[in-house]
Design an enzyme around this catalytic site. Sequence first.
Site, short mmCIF file in Angstrom:
data_model
loop_
_atom_site.label_atom_id
_atom_site.label_comp_id
_atom_site.label_asym_id
_atom_site.label_seq_id
_atom_site.Cartn_x
_atom_site.Cartn_y
_atom_site.Cartn_z
N GLU A 58 0.84 -1.21 0.00
CA GLU A 58 0.00 0.00 0.00
C GLU A 58 0.87 1.26 0.00
O GLU A 58 0.55 2.24 -0.69
CB GLU A 58 -0.94 -0.01 1.21
CG GLU A 58 -2.01 1.02 1.18
CD GLU A 58 -3.04 0.82 0.07
OE1 GLU A 58 -3.18 1.75 -0.76
OE2 GLU A 58 -3.68 -0.23 0.03
N GLU A 65 1.52 6.36 -7.14
CA GLU A 65 0.46 7.30 -7.49
C GLU A 65 0.93 8.74 -7.39
O GLU A 65 0.65 9.56 -8.27
CB GLU A 65 -0.76 7.08 -6.60
CG GLU A 65 -1.52 5.81 -6.94
CD GLU A 65 -2.78 5.65 -6.13
OE1 GLU A 65 -3.04 6.47 -5.21
OE2 GLU A 65 -3.53 4.71 -6.42
#
Length: 149
Positions: A58, A65
């Site tokens: 994560e 991102e």
Amino acid sequence: MSFLYALEGIIASVKSERNLRFHIAIANLIMVFAYFYEISAEKWAILILQISAVISAELINTAVERAVDTATDKILPSAKIAKDAAASAVLVFAAGAVAVGVCLFGSVDRIGETLLHIFTDIKILVPCLALGVLDIFFVVHGGKNVKKI
């Protein structure tokens, strides 16, 4: 210094990423359940490795991102693929963690006994419910008033 930068990255990611907070909250609940399930030291090691892998995936997804968002503000097919691939890695790690969890806690009867123990002993139930409420609050409100990194 790099340890401090890493810590800053974790804190910033926890503040900005609801999915990361969700994974941390689930890990809290699973570890409490594992404690009452009385898993062996070897199974604890496997459980901790799985939790670390999902949370690490994560964090990597967040880094990808943000890097893509920083590199371009245009909607590019290559940017979409990079972001989707990073998110897919999290999904693969999470699915693997569920599969490992099934192996670690595979006895349906023992799971039922453990849950019955937790839910019928008020001295255990109240702290577990409090943790659950805090986890929900953490997931939902943990990033309020924080700009995306």
